[in-house]
Write a protein that holds these residues in place. Structure first.
Motif, PDB file in Angstrom:
ATOM      1  N   UNK A   1       0.838  -1.139   0.059  1.00  0.00           N
ATOM      2  CA  UNK A   1      -0.087   0.100   0.034  1.00  0.00           C
ATOM      3  C   UNK A   1       0.931   1.328  -0.026  1.00  0.00           C
ATOM      4  N   UNK A   2       0.545   2.285  -0.765  1.00  0.00           N
ATOM      5  CA  UNK A   2       1.173   3.494  -0.946  1.00  0.00           C
ATOM      6  C   UNK A   2       0.455   4.601  -0.572  1.00  0.00           C
ATOM      7  N   UNK A   3       0.900   5.169   0.321  1.00  0.00           N
ATOM      8  CA  UNK A   3       0.074   6.525   1.096  1.00  0.00           C
ATOM      9  C   UNK A   3       0.702   7.622   0.752  1.00  0.00           C
ATOM     10  N   UNK A   4      -0.234   8.603   0.337  1.00  0.00           N
ATOM     11  CA  UNK A   4       0.174  10.136   0.185  1.00  0.00           C
ATOM     12  C   UNK A   4      -0.777  11.055   0.076  1.00  0.00           C
ATOM     13  N   UNK A   5      -0.557  12.330   0.070  1.00  0.00           N
ATOM     14  CA  UNK A   5      -1.453  13.363   0.327  1.00  0.00           C
ATOM     15  C   UNK A   5      -1.760  13.697  -0.984  1.00  0.00           C
ATOM     16  N   UNK A   6      -3.049  13.814  -1.340  1.00  0.00           N
ATOM     17  CA  UNK A   6      -3.462  14.333  -2.644  1.00  0.00           C
ATOM     18  C   UNK A   6      -4.503  15.389  -2.589  1.00  0.00           C
ATOM     19  N   UNK A   7      -4.214  16.563  -3.207  1.00  0.00           N
ATOM     20  CA  UNK A   7      -5.121  17.803  -2.898  1.00  0.00           C
ATOM     21  C   UNK A   7      -5.600  17.911  -1.532  1.00  0.00           C
ATOM     22  N   UNK A   8      -4.736  17.698  -0.692  1.00  0.00           N
ATOM     23  CA  UNK A   8      -5.139  17.847   0.906  1.00  0.00           C
ATOM     24  C   UNK A   8      -5.810  16.660   1.632  1.00  0.00           C
ATOM     25  N   UNK A   9      -5.898  15.579   0.798  1.00  0.00           N
ATOM     26  CA  UNK A   9      -6.568  14.465   1.601  1.00  0.00           C
ATOM     27  C   UNK A   9      -5.361  13.172   1.552  1.00  0.00           C
ATOM     28  N   UNK A  10      -5.542  12.526   2.501  1.00  0.00           N
ATOM     29  CA  UNK A  10      -4.768  11.435   2.567  1.00  0.00           C
ATOM     30  C   UNK A  10      -5.481  10.356   1.907  1.00  0.00           C
ATOM     31  N   UNK A  11      -4.530   9.785   1.024  1.00  0.00           N
ATOM     32  CA  UNK A  11      -5.065   8.712   0.263  1.00  0.00           C
ATOM     33  C   UNK A  11      -4.362   7.239   0.227  1.00  0.00           C
ATOM     34  N   UNK A  12      -4.606   6.192  -0.245  1.00  0.00           N
ATOM     35  CA  UNK A  12      -3.755   5.015  -0.285  1.00  0.00           C
ATOM     36  C   UNK A  12      -4.369   4.310  -1.387  1.00  0.00           C
ATOM     37  N   UNK A  13      -3.209   3.860  -2.008  1.00  0.00           N
ATOM     38  CA  UNK A  13      -3.527   3.008  -3.267  1.00  0.00           C
ATOM     39  C   UNK A  13      -2.776   1.561  -3.276  1.00  0.00           C
ATOM     40  N   UNK A  14      -3.330   0.634  -3.787  1.00  0.00           N
ATOM     41  CA  UNK A  14      -2.743  -0.807  -3.638  1.00  0.00           C
ATOM     42  C   UNK A  14      -2.064  -1.123  -4.959  1.00  0.00           C
ATOM     43  N   UNK A  15      -2.005  -0.214  -5.996  1.00  0.00           N
ATOM     44  CA  UNK A  15      -1.718  -0.737  -7.155  1.00  0.00           C
ATOM     45  C   UNK A  15      -0.241  -1.129  -7.076  1.00  0.00           C
ATOM     46  N   UNK A  16       0.691  -1.535  -8.457  1.00  0.00           N
ATOM     47  CA  UNK A  16       1.837  -2.006  -8.296  1.00  0.00           C
ATOM     48  C   UNK A  16       2.729  -0.722  -8.087  1.00  0.00           C
ATOM     49  N   UNK A  17       3.918  -0.681  -7.313  1.00  0.00           N
ATOM     50  CA  UNK A  17       4.482   0.403  -7.019  1.00  0.00           C
ATOM     51  C   UNK A  17       5.373   0.920  -8.089  1.00  0.00           C
ATOM     52  N   UNK A  18       5.375   0.169  -9.479  1.00  0.00           N
ATOM     53  CA  UNK A  18       5.735   0.791 -10.489  1.00  0.00           C
ATOM     54  C   UNK A  18       4.942   1.574 -11.580  1.00  0.00           C
ATOM     55  N   UNK A  19       3.845   1.502 -10.962  1.00  0.00           N
ATOM     56  CA  UNK A  19       2.622   1.990 -11.870  1.00  0.00           C
ATOM     57  C   UNK A  19       2.722   3.422 -12.234  1.00  0.00           C
ATOM     58  N   UNK A  20       2.567   3.980 -13.207  1.00  0.00           N
ATOM     59  CA  UNK A  20       3.149   5.600 -13.458  1.00  0.00           C
ATOM     60  C   UNK A  20       1.708   6.390 -12.516  1.00  0.00           C
ATOM     61  N   UNK A  21       2.438   7.554 -12.199  1.00  0.00           N
ATOM     62  CA  UNK A  21       1.678   8.124 -11.044  1.00  0.00           C
ATOM     63  C   UNK A  21       0.244   8.635 -11.937  1.00  0.00           C
ATOM     64  N   UNK A  22       0.447   8.898 -13.099  1.00  0.00           N
ATOM     65  CA  UNK A  22      -0.287   9.753 -14.128  1.00  0.00           C
ATOM     66  C   UNK A  22      -1.910   8.613 -14.078  1.00  0.00           C
ATOM     67  N   UNK A  23      -1.382   7.398 -14.176  1.00  0.00           N
ATOM     68  CA  UNK A  23      -2.599   6.199 -14.251  1.00  0.00           C
ATOM     69  C   UNK A  23      -3.138   5.996 -12.956  1.00  0.00           C
ATOM     70  N   UNK A  24      -2.450   6.410 -11.976  1.00  0.00           N
ATOM     71  CA  UNK A  24      -3.258   6.013 -10.681  1.00  0.00           C
ATOM     72  C   UNK A  24      -4.059   7.419 -10.317  1.00  0.00           C
ATOM     73  N   UNK A  25      -3.653   8.516 -10.683  1.00  0.00           N
ATOM     74  CA  UNK A  25      -4.178   9.748 -10.652  1.00  0.00           C
ATOM     75  C   UNK A  25      -5.888   9.548 -11.598  1.00  0.00           C
ATOM     76  N   UNK A  26      -5.435   9.277 -12.467  1.00  0.00           N
ATOM     77  CA  UNK A  26      -6.768   9.180 -13.573  1.00  0.00           C
ATOM     78  C   UNK A  26      -7.526   8.079 -13.438  1.00  0.00           C
TER      79      UNK A  26
END
Length: 151
Positions: A1-26
């Motif tokens: 699980x990767x956690x970060x702040x996104x536009x002021x909100x704490x978010x978590x994603x379970x995608x592959x750590x090599x996934x491009x950030x663009x794909x995760x955001x969209x």
């Protein structure tokens, strides 16, 4: 699980750590500001701010933003109020097709936060990495200059 702040909100994603950030955001967070343009960091349509720095999300693995603050263009319009830069872009008609606007506005945000009194030459140099196929660069410069006096 990767956690970060996104536009002021704490978010978590379970995608592959090599996934491009663009794909995760969209795909995972339904953000439409960052665009897929070239996939090679050459056009800037995918730009986001990571800890205040303009970063190309198409080549940034999501693992690199763990425990950071990521800001997309969507965060520039809290409560549907346009940022000073967005307002200047509208007034100066700095976006023709609008595809590069995400990269232009976020890159200019970083530029002005680091150098609020940037000269025309410094603005041109700072914005040089954003590809605008429509040729709106002169209006983009005017928009950034307009925003400078209001910041």
């Amino acid at each position: 699980m990767i956690r970060f702040q996104l536009n002021g909100n704490s978010v978590t994603t379970g995608v592959n750590e090599d996934a491009p950030l663009l794909y995760v955001l969209r795909n995972d967070f339904s953000l439409n500001g960052p665009k897929f343009g070239c996939g090679a960091s050459a056009c800037g349509a995918c730009t986001v701010l990571v800890n205040g720095q303009a970063v190309r999300s198409c080549i940034t693995p999501v693992s690199l933003v763990a425990d950071t603050e990521v800001v997309s263009l969507e965060d520039q319009t809290p409560d549907s109020v346009l940022s000073v830069l967005q307002q200047a872009f509208l007034v100066e008609q700095a976006a023709q097709c609008g595809y590069c606007s995400n990269g232009m506005i976020l890159t200019a945000t970083e530029l002005l936060s680091n150098n609020p009194a940037a000269s025309d030459a410094e603005i041109r140099e700072g914005m040089d990495g954003i590809l605008c196929r429509c040729g709106a660069q002169a209006r983009v410069l005017k928009a950034i200059k307009r925003a400078q006096v209001q910041i």
